[in-house]
Design a protein around this motif. Structure first.
Motif, PDB file in Angstrom:
ATOM      1  N   PRO A   1       3.123  10.978   0.643  1.00  0.00           N
ATOM      2  CA  PRO A   1       2.525  11.372   2.313  1.00  0.00           C
ATOM      3  C   PRO A   1       1.118  11.230   3.010  1.00  0.00           C
ATOM      4  O   PRO A   1       0.663  11.390   4.450  1.00  0.00           O
ATOM      5  N   LEU A   2      -0.014  10.538   2.121  1.00  0.00           N
ATOM      6  CA  LEU A   2      -0.909  10.003   2.543  1.00  0.00           C
ATOM      7  C   LEU A   2      -0.713   8.637   3.855  1.00  0.00           C
ATOM      8  O   LEU A   2      -1.019   8.443   4.510  1.00  0.00           O
ATOM      9  N   SER A   3       0.205   7.793   2.908  1.00  0.00           N
ATOM     10  CA  SER A   3       0.833   7.067   4.261  1.00  0.00           C
ATOM     11  C   SER A   3       1.685   6.995   5.888  1.00  0.00           C
ATOM     12  O   SER A   3       1.797   7.186   6.736  1.00  0.00           O
ATOM     13  N   SER A   4       2.462   8.331   5.125  1.00  0.00           N
ATOM     14  CA  SER A   4       3.387   8.679   6.408  1.00  0.00           C
ATOM     15  C   SER A   4       2.547   9.482   7.473  1.00  0.00           C
ATOM     16  O   SER A   4       2.846   9.426   8.471  1.00  0.00           O
ATOM     17  N   MET A   5       1.554   9.999   6.864  1.00  0.00           N
ATOM     18  CA  MET A   5       0.899  10.827   8.101  1.00  0.00           C
ATOM     19  C   MET A   5      -0.623  10.249   8.388  1.00  0.00           C
ATOM     20  O   MET A   5      -1.212  10.539   9.558  1.00  0.00           O
ATOM     21  N   ASN A   6      -1.029   8.933   8.082  1.00  0.00           N
ATOM     22  CA  ASN A   6      -2.433   8.326   7.809  1.00  0.00           C
ATOM     23  C   ASN A   6      -2.225   6.790   8.246  1.00  0.00           C
ATOM     24  O   ASN A   6      -3.232   6.057   9.166  1.00  0.00           O
ATOM     25  N   ALA A   7      -1.613   6.284   8.292  1.00  0.00           N
ATOM     26  CA  ALA A   7      -0.606   4.948   8.927  1.00  0.00           C
ATOM     27  C   ALA A   7      -0.780   4.968  10.137  1.00  0.00           C
ATOM     28  O   ALA A   7       1.070   5.328  11.227  1.00  0.00           O
ATOM     29  N   LYS A   8      -1.229   4.569  11.252  1.00  0.00           N
ATOM     30  CA  LYS A   8      -1.238   4.839  12.521  1.00  0.00           C
ATOM     31  C   LYS A   8      -1.107   3.152  12.768  1.00  0.00           C
ATOM     32  O   LYS A   8      -1.599   2.097  12.484  1.00  0.00           O
ATOM     33  N   PRO A   9      -0.732   3.093  14.179  1.00  0.00           N
ATOM     34  CA  PRO A   9      -0.880   1.695  15.192  1.00  0.00           C
ATOM     35  C   PRO A   9      -2.120   1.252  15.088  1.00  0.00           C
ATOM     36  O   PRO A   9      -3.028   2.170  15.740  1.00  0.00           O
TER      37      PRO A   9
ATOM     38  N   GLN B   1       5.763   3.025  -4.196  1.00  0.00           N
ATOM     39  CA  GLN B   1       7.288   3.353  -3.472  1.00  0.00           C
ATOM     40  C   GLN B   1       7.200   3.036  -2.429  1.00  0.00           C
ATOM     41  O   GLN B   1       6.213   3.599  -1.623  1.00  0.00           O
ATOM     42  N   GLN B   2       8.379   2.870  -1.949  1.00  0.00           N
ATOM     43  CA  GLN B   2       8.442   2.023  -0.410  1.00  0.00           C
ATOM     44  C   GLN B   2       9.483   2.874   0.084  1.00  0.00           C
ATOM     45  O   GLN B   2       9.744   3.744  -0.275  1.00  0.00           O
ATOM     46  N   ALA B   3       9.195   2.985   1.732  1.00  0.00           N
ATOM     47  CA  ALA B   3      10.398   3.913   2.286  1.00  0.00           C
ATOM     48  C   ALA B   3      11.404   2.950   1.984  1.00  0.00           C
ATOM     49  O   ALA B   3      11.789   1.756   1.510  1.00  0.00           O
ATOM     50  N   PRO B   4      12.784   3.558   2.637  1.00  0.00           N
ATOM     51  CA  PRO B   4      14.477   2.779   2.149  1.00  0.00           C
ATOM     52  C   PRO B   4      14.443   1.740   2.991  1.00  0.00           C
ATOM     53  O   PRO B   4      14.840   0.896   2.475  1.00  0.00           O
ATOM     54  N   LEU B   5      13.607   1.581   4.514  1.00  0.00           N
ATOM     55  CA  LEU B   5      14.104   0.620   4.797  1.00  0.00           C
ATOM     56  C   LEU B   5      12.734  -0.171   5.646  1.00  0.00           C
ATOM     57  O   LEU B   5      11.732   0.900   5.775  1.00  0.00           O
ATOM     58  N   HIS B   6      12.260  -1.384   5.546  1.00  0.00           N
ATOM     59  CA  HIS B   6      11.108  -2.010   6.694  1.00  0.00           C
ATOM     60  C   HIS B   6      11.412  -2.642   7.643  1.00  0.00           C
ATOM     61  O   HIS B   6      12.267  -2.884   7.549  1.00  0.00           O
ATOM     62  N   SER B   7      10.875  -2.044   8.725  1.00  0.00           N
ATOM     63  CA  SER B   7      10.961  -2.205   9.806  1.00  0.00           C
ATOM     64  C   SER B   7      10.106  -3.273  10.134  1.00  0.00           C
ATOM     65  O   SER B   7       8.482  -3.687   9.120  1.00  0.00           O
ATOM     66  N   SER B   8      10.251  -3.962  10.913  1.00  0.00           N
ATOM     67  CA  SER B   8       9.072  -5.086  11.745  1.00  0.00           C
ATOM     68  C   SER B   8       9.951  -5.728  13.139  1.00  0.00           C
ATOM     69  O   SER B   8      11.284  -5.482  13.583  1.00  0.00           O
ATOM     70  N   ARG B   9       9.116  -6.319  14.346  1.00  0.00           N
ATOM     71  CA  ARG B   9       9.508  -6.095  15.383  1.00  0.00           C
ATOM     72  C   ARG B   9       9.134  -7.769  16.177  1.00  0.00           C
ATOM     73  O   ARG B   9       8.396  -8.002  15.430  1.00  0.00           O
ATOM     74  N   PHE B  10       9.695  -7.938  16.634  1.00  0.00           N
ATOM     75  CA  PHE B  10       9.481  -9.884  17.014  1.00  0.00           C
ATOM     76  C   PHE B  10       9.905 -10.294  18.515  1.00  0.00           C
ATOM     77  O   PHE B  10      11.519  -9.216  18.700  1.00  0.00           O
ATOM     78  N   LEU B  11       9.482 -10.828  19.318  1.00  0.00           N
ATOM     79  CA  LEU B  11      10.144 -11.428  20.563  1.00  0.00           C
ATOM     80  C   LEU B  11      11.068 -12.720  20.278  1.00  0.00           C
ATOM     81  O   LEU B  11      11.190 -13.673  19.489  1.00  0.00           O
ATOM     82  N   MET B  12      12.441 -12.359  20.748  1.00  0.00           N
ATOM     83  CA  MET B  12      12.476 -13.762  21.645  1.00  0.00           C
ATOM     84  C   MET B  12      13.063 -13.901  22.996  1.00  0.00           C
ATOM     85  O   MET B  12      12.800 -13.594  24.070  1.00  0.00           O
ATOM     86  N   GLY B  13      13.126 -15.715  23.124  1.00  0.00           N
ATOM     87  CA  GLY B  13      13.522 -16.151  23.795  1.00  0.00           C
ATOM     88  C   GLY B  13      12.293 -17.590  24.587  1.00  0.00           C
ATOM     89  O   GLY B  13      11.358 -17.433  23.798  1.00  0.00           O
ATOM     90  N   SER B  14      12.126 -18.026  25.721  1.00  0.00           N
ATOM     91  CA  SER B  14      11.147 -18.593  26.429  1.00  0.00           C
ATOM     92  C   SER B  14      10.860 -18.725  27.337  1.00  0.00           C
ATOM     93  O   SER B  14      11.713 -18.297  28.416  1.00  0.00           O
ATOM     94  N   GLY B  15       9.648 -18.629  28.156  1.00  0.00           N
ATOM     95  CA  GLY B  15       9.557 -18.462  29.186  1.00  0.00           C
ATOM     96  C   GLY B  15       9.213 -18.121  29.897  1.00  0.00           C
ATOM     97  O   GLY B  15       8.725 -16.867  29.192  1.00  0.00           O
ATOM     98  N   ASN B  16       8.737 -17.735  31.161  1.00  0.00           N
ATOM     99  CA  ASN B  16       8.245 -16.580  31.501  1.00  0.00           C
ATOM    100  C   ASN B  16       8.658 -15.203  32.664  1.00  0.00           C
ATOM    101  O   ASN B  16       8.243 -14.811  33.409  1.00  0.00           O
ATOM    102  N   GLU B  17       9.874 -15.497  32.569  1.00  0.00           N
ATOM    103  CA  GLU B  17      11.076 -15.214  33.641  1.00  0.00           C
ATOM    104  C   GLU B  17      11.828 -13.779  32.612  1.00  0.00           C
ATOM    105  O   GLU B  17      11.642 -13.229  32.938  1.00  0.00           O
TER     106      GLU B  17
ATOM    107  N   TRP C   1       0.687  -1.126  -0.436  1.00  0.00           N
ATOM    108  CA  TRP C   1       0.007  -0.378  -0.198  1.00  0.00           C
ATOM    109  C   TRP C   1       0.953   1.274  -0.249  1.00  0.00           C
ATOM    110  O   TRP C   1       0.265   2.639   0.312  1.00  0.00           O
ATOM    111  N   GLY C   2       1.934   1.199   0.150  1.00  0.00           N
ATOM    112  CA  GLY C   2       3.275   2.582  -0.584  1.00  0.00           C
ATOM    113  C   GLY C   2       3.713   2.156   1.308  1.00  0.00           C
ATOM    114  O   GLY C   2       2.816   2.939   2.617  1.00  0.00           O
ATOM    115  N   GLY C   3       4.237   3.317   1.323  1.00  0.00           N
ATOM    116  CA  GLY C   3       5.157   3.588   2.156  1.00  0.00           C
ATOM    117  C   GLY C   3       6.363   4.950   2.017  1.00  0.00           C
ATOM    118  O   GLY C   3       6.448   5.725   3.308  1.00  0.00           O
ATOM    119  N   PHE C   4       5.947   5.830   1.222  1.00  0.00           N
ATOM    120  CA  PHE C   4       6.674   6.755   0.663  1.00  0.00           C
ATOM    121  C   PHE C   4       5.969   7.951   0.225  1.00  0.00           C
ATOM    122  O   PHE C   4       6.316   8.657  -0.692  1.00  0.00           O
TER     123      PHE C   4
END
Length: 646
Positions: A100-108, A354-370, A95-98
């Motif tokens: 004005p529409l995506s920069s101002m209206n793509a929200k979390p 057209q996309q942003a220079p870098l595509h970002s993603s975030r994730f968790l690592m590890g196991s257990g409840n500690e 859907w684009g990342g570079f």
């Protein structure tokens, strides 16, 4: 009498003139931008802008501008504020990342609120808390949960708005429904009864893959003495829908119209709106066909050709570097001739945004409840070499990326474990980390915050950020009703300070608010995913089980004890004797009847009361009751011993 009538007429004329002047000063515009997407979906972006002029100390008589927003700004002295309700995640790859529409209206996902106040530094937190309560009641949402100091942060430069009076908060789990959209529509002069806003059919909006309603207000200084500041209110609704029509070819885009997307038509503009326009942006035209187009060719070939066809003739056609923009005025539409714009594809078409220079993603690592770790991965996109904004530092090309993220207090981050990998090779902080600001969290008092600036080489393929954390423990009263689902970490914001997106049209379009907004350079930014962290949760059914068993044991114990204390032994003996006598007379009568029939003498049957003395029977009953009491008391003592924590 004639003078009285004349004075009344004069007063009415003056009032009408004042109302006319007020209407001319207060401006409202409504616009809609439609855009086909490469993955066979359609983007609809509603944009409403309302302006209130600067007022004197006596206030302002509101006719178009919502009075609730004006009172909000004046009471809490809000300089700039943005509130968004979002459901679904923006797909930056398709859907684009570079732009004005995506920069101002793509929200979390969920609710995001940030505000800048014009108050002393010591009163910022108080104004923030009062503002959250006011917005919570205005939009029927749980925004008041952001009043706690453990739910918001005070970014300095990582968010993009540089101010020491900025507060930022996010609620990822907030559900978005019609209860939030209805008060948002009530801020419009025509609501959803007329104009472009009449297309906002609730089932059509909420069945989309992504929808985000945003409210942004800012104050405009007048520059004159005696006058306050004006207010500019922007309301946007961004929806990504999938047309119901099915195309036969593989790369054939589906055809659609406003009636098939929203189930409604536009039957006229809002009578209070200064301008009501609909725009259609197309990016998928082939390059060879674009070269053959010249300004002097017939306009019909631009909207009706061998590749696609529009159902209505556009009023104007604007050409941008990477797209064409078709402009439609809905002033001529009515109930007899509604405005129903449609797009029909004739040939398969394929393109990419057209996309942003870098595509970002975030994730968790590890196991257990500690303990565990949080990782942010940045990957180079195909449009990295095409976009501008690289910085030449020390003779080498670099890309700057700002990362801003908030950690709840129960996620205890160890900032000294920060590791940065560039192209799978670990780098030291002095090599790529140019600036960092860390605010550690305090248990149940404040959340943690991290702002960092990375300076990566332009030829980078991937970059990863790794940081470890420990999971905290909550009190049983602090767990939500769905604690077993997990706890959310708000989205991280990735921005590129040297990259700005804009749409550059050849013509001057100052009368169009949405196009003027897109023409301004906006910071390229994107949000990562919301992380779901599982914490150690107690068994919430155990208190119920303990209470139930304890009450049962005590009921048996005290019931038996009261039964023994209230029982009367003498009355029971007399009752047994009377029962024995009644039973003996009956037996004697039967024996006499049998003797007369058989001719044998009557045999006296010994009674049970005569065979067993009353003293022995009474002692037997009392010993039995005593045994019951001892048994119940022993069970209660054993339960108390084993259930007590040692």
């Amino acid at each position: 009498m004639a003078r009285l009538v004349l004075s009344l007429i004069t007063v009415l004329i003056l009032q009408s003139l004042l109302v006319t002047i007020a209407f001319e000063v207060e401006e409202f515009s409504e616009e809609l931008l439609l855009k086909p997407l490469p993955d066979r979906k359609v983007l609809a972006h509603f944009h409403f802008e309302n302006r209130a002029p600067p007022s004197n100390s006596h206030g302002l008589h509101h006719h178009l501008f919502p009075k609730a927003i004006s009172q909000l700004v004046q009471k809490f002295r809000v300089k700039e504020m943005e509130l968004s309700f979002t459901q679904g995640r923006w797909n930056h790859e398709h859907w684009g990342g570079f732009d004005p529409l995506s920069s101002m209206n793509a929200k979390p996902v969920g609710v995001e609120l940030w505000a800048v106040f014009d108050v002393p530094q010591s009163e910022v937190d108080t104004s923030w808390k009062n503002l959250t309560h006011a917005l919570s009641g205005l939009f029927c949402a749980s925004i008041n949960f952001l009043e706690s100091s453990a739910s918001y942060a005070a970014p300095t430069w990582g968010f993009g708005v540089n101010s020491d009076k900025l507060r930022y908060g996010s609620l990822p789990r907030e559900a978005v429904c019609t209860e939030n959209l209805t008060p948002w529509l009530k801020l419009l002069p025509c609501r959803d009864k007329d104009g472009i806003s009449a297309l906002m059919n609730r089932p059509s909006v909420y069945r989309g893959f992504y929808h985000s309603q945003r409210l942004h207000l800012s104050t405009v200084e007048s520059g004159e003495e005696g006058l306050g500041s004006g207010i500019k209110l922007e309301q946007t609704l961004t929806v990504v829908l999938k047309p119901d029509t099915i195309s036969g070819a593989e790369n054939m885009q589906p055809s659609w119209s406003l009636s098939t997307l929203f189930g409604r038509n536009v039957v006229g503009r809002c009578v209070l709106a200064k301008s009501s326009n609909v725009y259609l942006q197309l990016e998928g035209l082939p390059s060879d066909e674009r070269k053959n187009l010249d300004p002097e060719m017939e306009a019909e070939k631009l909207w009706k050709n061998a590749e696609f066809e529009l159902s209505l003739k556009p009023d104007r056609i604007l050409q941008e570097i990477n797209s064409f923009l078709y402009m439609f005025d809905i002033d001529k539409s009515s109930d007899r001739e509604p405005f129903d714009l449609g797009l029909t594809w004739k040939l398969p078409s394929k393109w990419s945004c057209q996309q942003a220079p870098l595509h970002s993603s975030r994730f968790l690592m590890g196991s257990g409840n500690e303990r565990g770790a949080i990782a942010i991965l940045l990957k180079a996109t195909e449009s990295q070499e095409k976009v501008s904004g690289e910085d030449l530092t020390n003779g080498r090309c670099t890309i700057k990326a700002n990362i801003f993220q908030i950690f709840p207090w129960y996620v205890k981050v160890y900032y000294h474990t920060l590791q940065i990998f560039v192209d799978q090779q670990e780098k030291t902080g002095s090599e790529v980390l140019k600036k960092i600001n860390v605010s550690p969290s305090t248990d149940k008092v404040s959340s943690g915050m991290m702002e960092m600036m990375l300076e990566l080489p332009c030829e980078v393929k991937s970059a990863a950020i790794y940081i470890e954390y420990d999971k905290g423990f909550l009190h049983i009263d602090e767990y939500p009703p769905d604690a077993n689902q997990g706890f959310d970490i708000p989205s991280a914001l990735i921005s590129f300070p040297n990259h700005h997106a804009s749409l550059d049209f050849n013509e001057e379009l100052s009368k169009s608010p949405i196009l003027s907004k897109f023409k301004e350079k906006s910071l390229v930014r994107s949000y990562t995913e919301v992380l779901l962290v599982p914490l150690t949760t107690p068994d919430f059914s155990m208190p119920y089980n303990v209470i139930t068993i304890t009450c049962t044991v005590f009921a048996l114990y005290f019931g038996s004890l009261l039964n023994v204390l209230r029982r009367r032994i003498g009355e029971e003996e007399r009752f047994l004797k009377s029962q024995g006598k009644k039973t003996g007379k009956l037996k004697q009568l039967l024996l006499r009847l049998k003797a007369k029939i058989t001719g044998k003498p009557v045999e006296e049957a010994p009674s049970s009361s005569s065979t067993e003395p009353p003293e022995a029977r009474s002692s037997f009953l009392s010993s039995k009751l005593l045994f019951k009491i001892i048994l119940v008391a022993g069970a209660a003592a054993a339960w108390q011993y084993f259930s007590t924590d040692k």
